[in-house]
Structures are given as C-alpha cells and as structure tokens.
Scaffold this motif. Structure first.
Motif, PDB file in Angstrom:
ATOM      1  N   ARG A  19       8.276  13.402  10.242  1.00 43.93           N
ATOM      2  CA  ARG A  19       7.333  13.685  11.329  1.00 43.93           C
ATOM      3  C   ARG A  19       7.465  12.624  12.420  1.00 43.93           C
ATOM      4  NH1 ARG A  19       2.896  16.945  10.752  1.00 43.93           N
ATOM      5  NH2 ARG A  19       1.688  15.505  12.023  1.00 43.93           N
ATOM      6  N   ASP A  20       7.257  13.013  13.653  1.00 46.44           N
ATOM      7  CA  ASP A  20       7.299  12.063  14.771  1.00 46.44           C
ATOM      8  C   ASP A  20       6.152  11.068  14.657  1.00 46.44           C
ATOM      9  OD1 ASP A  20       9.509  13.232  15.920  1.00 46.44           O
ATOM     10  OD2 ASP A  20       8.344  14.520  17.261  1.00 46.44           O
ATOM     11  N   GLY A  21       6.432   9.821  14.969  1.00 47.14           N
ATOM     12  CA  GLY A  21       5.390   8.806  15.019  1.00 47.14           C
ATOM     13  C   GLY A  21       4.963   8.265  13.672  1.00 47.14           C
ATOM     14  N   ILE A  22       5.706   8.567  12.631  1.00 47.13           N
ATOM     15  CA  ILE A  22       5.350   8.107  11.294  1.00 47.13           C
ATOM     16  C   ILE A  22       6.155   6.863  10.943  1.00 47.13           C
ATOM     17  CG2 ILE A  22       5.455   8.664   8.830  1.00 47.13           C
ATOM     18  CD1 ILE A  22       3.338  10.314  10.070  1.00 47.13           C
ATOM     19  N   GLU A  23       5.453   5.841  10.516  1.00 51.72           N
ATOM     20  CA  GLU A  23       6.089   4.636   9.989  1.00 51.72           C
ATOM     21  C   GLU A  23       5.830   4.637   8.482  1.00 51.72           C
ATOM     22  OE1 GLU A  23       7.942   2.217  11.295  1.00 51.72           O
ATOM     23  OE2 GLU A  23       7.896   3.131  13.281  1.00 51.72           O
ATOM     24  N   VAL A  24       6.893   4.648   7.701  1.00 52.88           N
ATOM     25  CA  VAL A  24       6.734   4.754   6.250  1.00 52.88           C
ATOM     26  C   VAL A  24       5.939   3.579   5.689  1.00 52.88           C
ATOM     27  CG1 VAL A  24       8.904   3.657   5.579  1.00 52.88           C
ATOM     28  CG2 VAL A  24       7.896   5.424   4.132  1.00 52.88           C
ATOM     29  N   LEU A  25       6.075   2.402   6.270  1.00 52.19           N
ATOM     30  CA  LEU A  25       5.317   1.258   5.766  1.00 52.19           C
ATOM     31  C   LEU A  25       3.812   1.453   5.961  1.00 52.19           C
ATOM     32  CD1 LEU A  25       7.570  -1.761   6.778  1.00 52.19           C
ATOM     33  CD2 LEU A  25       7.354  -0.650   4.554  1.00 52.19           C
ATOM     34  N   ASP A  26       3.425   2.166   7.017  1.00 45.10           N
ATOM     35  CA  ASP A  26       2.008   2.471   7.218  1.00 45.10           C
ATOM     36  C   ASP A  26       1.496   3.375   6.102  1.00 45.10           C
ATOM     37  OD1 ASP A  26       1.989   0.942   9.519  1.00 45.10           O
ATOM     38  OD2 ASP A  26       2.214   2.666  10.856  1.00 45.10           O
ATOM     39  N   ASP A  41       1.052   1.209   3.060  1.00 48.48           N
ATOM     40  CA  ASP A  41      -0.148   0.384   3.242  1.00 48.48           C
ATOM     41  C   ASP A  41      -1.419   1.206   3.008  1.00 48.48           C
ATOM     42  OD1 ASP A  41       1.327  -1.880   3.816  1.00 48.48           O
ATOM     43  OD2 ASP A  41       1.055  -1.742   5.991  1.00 48.48           O
ATOM     44  N   ALA A  42      -1.430   2.445   3.493  1.00 51.48           N
ATOM     45  CA  ALA A  42      -2.596   3.318   3.321  1.00 51.48           C
ATOM     46  C   ALA A  42      -2.812   3.639   1.847  1.00 51.48           C
ATOM     47  CB  ALA A  42      -2.438   4.599   4.134  1.00 51.48           C
ATOM     48  N   VAL A  43      -1.728   3.885   1.133  1.00 50.45           N
ATOM     49  CA  VAL A  43      -1.829   4.151  -0.307  1.00 50.45           C
ATOM     50  C   VAL A  43      -2.369   2.914  -1.026  1.00 50.45           C
ATOM     51  CG1 VAL A  43      -0.481   4.583  -2.409  1.00 50.45           C
ATOM     52  CG2 VAL A  43      -0.083   5.967  -0.360  1.00 50.45           C
ATOM     53  N   ALA A  44      -1.823   1.754  -0.709  1.00 50.36           N
ATOM     54  CA  ALA A  44      -2.276   0.510  -1.347  1.00 50.36           C
ATOM     55  C   ALA A  44      -3.750   0.242  -1.050  1.00 50.36           C
ATOM     56  CB  ALA A  44      -1.415  -0.665  -0.881  1.00 50.36           C
ATOM     57  N   GLN A  45      -4.162   0.462   0.189  1.00 51.60           N
ATOM     58  CA  GLN A  45      -5.563   0.256   0.576  1.00 51.60           C
ATOM     59  C   GLN A  45      -6.474   1.200  -0.215  1.00 51.60           C
ATOM     60  OE1 GLN A  45      -6.780  -2.083   2.477  1.00 51.60           O
ATOM     61  NE2 GLN A  45      -8.871  -1.375   2.607  1.00 51.60           N
ATOM     62  N   MET A  56      -5.920  -3.277  11.706  1.00 50.31           N
ATOM     63  CA  MET A  56      -6.671  -2.843  10.555  1.00 50.31           C
ATOM     64  C   MET A  56      -5.854  -1.825   9.747  1.00 50.31           C
ATOM     65  SD  MET A  56     -10.338  -0.976  10.542  1.00 50.31           S
ATOM     66  CE  MET A  56     -10.379   0.468   9.525  1.00 50.31           C
ATOM     67  N   VAL A  57      -5.846  -2.005   8.466  1.00 51.02           N
ATOM     68  CA  VAL A  57      -5.111  -1.108   7.583  1.00 51.02           C
ATOM     69  C   VAL A  57      -5.982   0.111   7.274  1.00 51.02           C
ATOM     70  CG1 VAL A  57      -4.054  -0.852   5.309  1.00 51.02           C
ATOM     71  CG2 VAL A  57      -3.826  -3.004   6.546  1.00 51.02           C
ATOM     72  N   MET A  58      -5.402   1.281   7.439  1.00 49.37           N
ATOM     73  CA  MET A  58      -6.116   2.521   7.135  1.00 49.37           C
ATOM     74  C   MET A  58      -6.007   2.833   5.653  1.00 49.37           C
ATOM     75  SD  MET A  58      -4.965   5.210  10.088  1.00 49.37           S
ATOM     76  CE  MET A  58      -3.251   4.753  10.304  1.00 49.37           C
ATOM     77  N   ASN A  59      -7.025   3.519   5.124  1.00 51.01           N
ATOM     78  CA  ASN A  59      -6.858   4.064   3.794  1.00 51.01           C
ATOM     79  C   ASN A  59      -6.192   5.434   3.938  1.00 51.01           C
ATOM     80  OD1 ASN A  59      -8.896   6.032   4.297  1.00 51.01           O
ATOM     81  ND2 ASN A  59     -10.475   4.731   3.417  1.00 51.01           N
ATOM     82  N   LEU A  60      -5.906   6.096   2.834  1.00 52.91           N
ATOM     83  CA  LEU A  60      -5.156   7.344   2.893  1.00 52.91           C
ATOM     84  C   LEU A  60      -5.927   8.455   3.605  1.00 52.91           C
ATOM     85  CD1 LEU A  60      -2.502   8.656   2.219  1.00 52.91           C
ATOM     86  CD2 LEU A  60      -3.418   9.243  -0.033  1.00 52.91           C
ATOM     87  N   LYS A  61      -7.217   8.508   3.408  1.00 55.79           N
ATOM     88  CA  LYS A  61      -8.031   9.528   4.083  1.00 55.79           C
ATOM     89  C   LYS A  61      -7.937   9.356   5.604  1.00 55.79           C
ATOM     90  CE  LYS A  61     -12.520  11.666   3.502  1.00 55.79           C
ATOM     91  NZ  LYS A  61     -12.032  12.774   2.701  1.00 55.79           N
ATOM     92  N   GLN A  62      -8.029   8.118   6.083  1.00 51.56           N
ATOM     93  CA  GLN A  62      -7.920   7.829   7.510  1.00 51.56           C
ATOM     94  C   GLN A  62      -6.499   8.130   8.019  1.00 51.56           C
ATOM     95  OE1 GLN A  62      -9.097   3.785   6.936  1.00 51.56           O
ATOM     96  NE2 GLN A  62     -11.159   4.115   7.758  1.00 51.56           N
ATOM     97  N   TYR A  63      -5.506   7.817   7.201  1.00 53.69           N
ATOM     98  CA  TYR A  63      -4.108   8.061   7.554  1.00 53.69           C
ATOM     99  C   TYR A  63      -3.864   9.557   7.754  1.00 53.69           C
ATOM    100  CZ  TYR A  63       0.990   7.828   7.235  1.00 53.69           C
ATOM    101  OH  TYR A  63       2.331   7.935   7.495  1.00 53.69           O
TER     102      TYR A  63
END
Length: 77
Positions: free
Chosen positions: A51-58, A61-65, A1-8
């Motif tokens: 930051r550790d654990g950050i995937e830029v594509l995520d 995706d959050a911005v696009a969502q 599931m793709v997160m939105n920015l608030k969830q991210y």
C-alpha cells in the motif's frame, strides 16, 4: 507518538471494515487483532507493505504497542 494497532488501522484504512476487505479477512479477525492477538496481522505484512504510504516499521511498532497495552490490561485484571 507510537500508534497502537487500532489507531494504525484507522489511519491507513479509515475503518475496520475497509481493512478487512482490503486484507481479505473477516471483521471479527480485525477485532481479534486489535484486542487479543495483534501479531496476527503480521501474516499479512507483505500485502500491507504494498500500500502507498506504508512504513513496515510503523506496523511493527503498532503491533508492539498493542501487545504492551494488552499485557498491561491483563496484569490489572
């Protein structure tokens, strides 16, 4: 599931306040990104990627969502 920015933001910083402090912006800026202009956070993508654990594509995706959700809300209004 793709997160939105608030969830991210919640997933990576636990709160808007933590994200604001880490990114060197105001809480108002975070609120603006999550409700009006999600692409504004991309200006800080270099710092976010460090930051550790950050995937830029995520992040992208959050911005696009979020943009999609905001556009849907505007269309209903």
């Amino acid at each position: 599931m793709v997160m939105n920015l608030k969830q991210y933001i919640k997933a990576h910083w636990q709160s808007d306040e933590n994200a604001a402090a880490d990114l060197g912006v105001s809480l108002r800026t975070i609120k603006n990104w999550t409700s009006i202009n999600p692409s504004g956070i991309l200006k800080h993508s270099g710092k976010i990627m460090q930051r550790d654990g950050i995937e830029v594509l995520d992040l992208f995706d959050a911005v696009a969502q979020s943009i999609e959700q905001i556009d849907e809300q505007r269309a209903k209004a």
